[in-house]
Motif scaffolding. Sequence first.
Motif, PDB file in Angstrom:
ATOM      1  N   MET A  56      43.090  34.087  51.687  1.00  0.00           N
ATOM      2  CA  MET A  56      44.208  34.976  51.365  1.00  0.00           C
ATOM      3  C   MET A  56      43.718  36.417  51.291  1.00  0.00           C
ATOM      4  O   MET A  56      42.520  36.672  51.178  1.00  0.00           O
ATOM      5  N   THR A  57      44.687  37.324  51.254  1.00  0.00           N
ATOM      6  CA  THR A  57      44.351  38.717  50.974  1.00  0.00           C
ATOM      7  C   THR A  57      44.087  38.855  49.480  1.00  0.00           C
ATOM      8  O   THR A  57      44.468  37.981  48.682  1.00  0.00           O
ATOM      9  N   ILE A  58      43.477  39.960  49.103  1.00  0.00           N
ATOM     10  CA  ILE A  58      43.256  40.222  47.681  1.00  0.00           C
ATOM     11  C   ILE A  58      44.593  40.233  46.947  1.00  0.00           C
ATOM     12  O   ILE A  58      44.731  39.633  45.879  1.00  0.00           O
ATOM     13  N   GLU A  59      45.581  40.889  47.522  1.00  0.00           N
ATOM     14  CA  GLU A  59      46.898  40.995  46.871  1.00  0.00           C
ATOM     15  C   GLU A  59      47.537  39.627  46.652  1.00  0.00           C
ATOM     16  O   GLU A  59      48.104  39.363  45.589  1.00  0.00           O
ATOM     17  N   GLU A  60      47.456  38.740  47.650  1.00  0.00           N
ATOM     18  CA  GLU A  60      48.033  37.396  47.520  1.00  0.00           C
ATOM     19  C   GLU A  60      47.352  36.607  46.408  1.00  0.00           C
ATOM     20  O   GLU A  60      48.001  35.929  45.612  1.00  0.00           O
ATOM     21  N   SER A  61      46.036  36.687  46.348  1.00  0.00           N
ATOM     22  CA  SER A  61      45.295  35.930  45.344  1.00  0.00           C
ATOM     23  C   SER A  61      45.510  36.488  43.941  1.00  0.00           C
ATOM     24  O   SER A  61      45.736  35.739  42.989  1.00  0.00           O
ATOM     25  N   VAL A  62      45.444  37.812  43.810  1.00  0.00           N
ATOM     26  CA  VAL A  62      45.599  38.442  42.496  1.00  0.00           C
ATOM     27  C   VAL A  62      47.015  38.218  41.943  1.00  0.00           C
ATOM     28  O   VAL A  62      47.212  38.191  40.733  1.00  0.00           O
ATOM     29  N   ALA A  63      47.991  37.992  42.818  1.00  0.00           N
ATOM     30  CA  ALA A  63      49.351  37.674  42.363  1.00  0.00           C
ATOM     31  C   ALA A  63      49.368  36.356  41.575  1.00  0.00           C
ATOM     32  O   ALA A  63      50.297  36.091  40.819  1.00  0.00           O
ATOM     33  N   LYS A  64      48.318  35.532  41.753  1.00  0.00           N
ATOM     34  CA  LYS A  64      48.193  34.266  41.023  1.00  0.00           C
ATOM     35  C   LYS A  64      46.908  34.267  40.189  1.00  0.00           C
ATOM     36  O   LYS A  64      46.185  33.275  40.137  1.00  0.00           O
ATOM     37  N   PHE A  65      46.636  35.396  39.541  1.00  0.00           N
ATOM     38  CA  PHE A  65      45.454  35.566  38.692  1.00  0.00           C
ATOM     39  C   PHE A  65      45.585  34.594  37.528  1.00  0.00           C
ATOM     40  O   PHE A  65      46.457  34.752  36.675  1.00  0.00           O
ATOM     41  N   PRO A  88      37.435  38.730  32.036  1.00  0.00           N
ATOM     42  CA  PRO A  88      37.483  37.937  30.807  1.00  0.00           C
ATOM     43  C   PRO A  88      38.926  37.849  30.296  1.00  0.00           C
ATOM     44  O   PRO A  88      39.646  38.849  30.283  1.00  0.00           O
ATOM     45  N   ARG A  89      39.312  36.679  29.887  1.00  0.00           N
ATOM     46  CA  ARG A  89      40.674  36.454  29.385  1.00  0.00           C
ATOM     47  C   ARG A  89      40.994  37.365  28.200  1.00  0.00           C
ATOM     48  O   ARG A  89      42.110  37.843  28.063  1.00  0.00           O
ATOM     49  N   LYS A  90      40.017  37.591  27.351  1.00  0.00           N
ATOM     50  CA  LYS A  90      40.259  38.412  26.157  1.00  0.00           C
ATOM     51  C   LYS A  90      40.620  39.851  26.528  1.00  0.00           C
ATOM     52  O   LYS A  90      41.192  40.568  25.713  1.00  0.00           O
ATOM     53  N   ASN A  91      40.292  40.272  27.757  1.00  0.00           N
ATOM     54  CA  ASN A  91      40.613  41.623  28.202  1.00  0.00           C
ATOM     55  C   ASN A  91      41.903  41.699  29.014  1.00  0.00           C
ATOM     56  O   ASN A  91      42.286  42.784  29.438  1.00  0.00           O
ATOM     57  N   CYS A  92      42.532  40.556  29.255  1.00  0.00           N
ATOM     58  CA  CYS A  92      43.790  40.543  29.998  1.00  0.00           C
ATOM     59  C   CYS A  92      44.942  40.793  29.018  1.00  0.00           C
ATOM     60  O   CYS A  92      45.073  40.094  28.021  1.00  0.00           O
ATOM     61  N   LEU A  93      45.762  41.771  29.339  1.00  0.00           N
ATOM     62  CA  LEU A  93      46.832  42.198  28.434  1.00  0.00           C
ATOM     63  C   LEU A  93      48.227  41.949  28.983  1.00  0.00           C
ATOM     64  O   LEU A  93      49.205  42.061  28.256  1.00  0.00           O
ATOM     65  N   GLN A  94      48.337  41.642  30.277  1.00  0.00           N
ATOM     66  CA  GLN A  94      49.643  41.532  30.915  1.00  0.00           C
ATOM     67  C   GLN A  94      49.942  40.087  31.325  1.00  0.00           C
ATOM     68  O   GLN A  94      49.866  39.723  32.494  1.00  0.00           O
ATOM     69  N   GLN A  95      50.276  39.270  30.339  1.00  0.00           N
ATOM     70  CA  GLN A  95      50.609  37.879  30.633  1.00  0.00           C
ATOM     71  C   GLN A  95      51.838  37.824  31.529  1.00  0.00           C
ATOM     72  O   GLN A  95      52.802  38.561  31.342  1.00  0.00           O
ATOM     73  N   LYS A  96      51.797  36.919  32.503  1.00  0.00           N
ATOM     74  CA  LYS A  96      52.877  36.768  33.485  1.00  0.00           C
ATOM     75  C   LYS A  96      53.534  35.413  33.237  1.00  0.00           C
ATOM     76  O   LYS A  96      53.021  34.380  33.659  1.00  0.00           O
ATOM     77  N   GLY A  97      54.662  35.404  32.547  1.00  0.00           N
ATOM     78  CA  GLY A  97      55.322  34.144  32.231  1.00  0.00           C
ATOM     79  C   GLY A  97      54.642  33.424  31.091  1.00  0.00           C
ATOM     80  O   GLY A  97      53.792  33.961  30.393  1.00  0.00           O
ATOM     81  N   GLU A  98      55.040  32.178  30.924  1.00  0.00           N
ATOM     82  CA  GLU A  98      54.503  31.345  29.847  1.00  0.00           C
ATOM     83  C   GLU A  98      53.473  30.365  30.393  1.00  0.00           C
ATOM     84  O   GLU A  98      53.473  30.048  31.581  1.00  0.00           O
ATOM     85  N   TYR A  99      52.636  29.883  29.513  1.00  0.00           N
ATOM     86  CA  TYR A  99      51.668  28.848  29.865  1.00  0.00           C
ATOM     87  C   TYR A  99      52.412  27.592  30.306  1.00  0.00           C
ATOM     88  O   TYR A  99      53.369  27.166  29.651  1.00  0.00           O
ATOM     89  N   ASN A 109      49.147  39.550  35.106  1.00  0.00           N
ATOM     90  CA  ASN A 109      49.371  40.642  36.047  1.00  0.00           C
ATOM     91  C   ASN A 109      48.214  41.638  36.060  1.00  0.00           C
ATOM     92  O   ASN A 109      48.256  42.614  36.800  1.00  0.00           O
ATOM     93  N   ASP A 110      47.209  41.424  35.245  1.00  0.00           N
ATOM     94  CA  ASP A 110      46.053  42.318  35.203  1.00  0.00           C
ATOM     95  C   ASP A 110      45.304  42.287  36.537  1.00  0.00           C
ATOM     96  O   ASP A 110      45.428  41.341  37.316  1.00  0.00           O
TER      97      ASP A 110
END
Length: 150
Positions: A56-65, A88-99, A109-110
């Motif tokens: 995939m492209t970087i953009e496609e993969s990062v869309a599913k970070f 690191p998960r602890k540095n991710c601040l932009q959760q996308k949806g629910e678990y 979305n980070d």
Amino acid sequence: MIIDTLSNAEKYFCVHPQFKKAFEYVNSQKLDTIEPGRYEIDTDLLKAIVSDKPGMTIEESVAKFECHDKHIDIQLCINGTEKIGWKPRKNCLQQKGEYNPEKDVLFFNDAPDMFFQLTNNQFAIFFPGDVHAPMIGDGAIKKMVIKVKI
């Protein structure tokens, strides 16, 4: 996160009780000819997923970070060149949806802090604290992901 080659896999048997069995499974397979699909290794504790598809492209993969709560991923590049984003998960601040507990996945979305590359017989181990964006590449990537239940 751990990055290494299959020839050094034995060093990591002590990290988790299922790692020895996971790598023994990998070493018992004919990786060049293993077919894409899902393989049960040990009931609910270990499963393998083999894929062989274009990168995939970087953009496609990062869309599913993504990251996982109940599994550790051992991601082995069988053939090709795979780039993977990580943060690191602890540095991710932009959760996308629910678990999603059924799929054991949480998206963000980070942007990754870094990218690294795997090629033939190299692997990365992602723990629940590792958010990752795999399958980035220009050509075909054949890989095996072993899901290790925590």
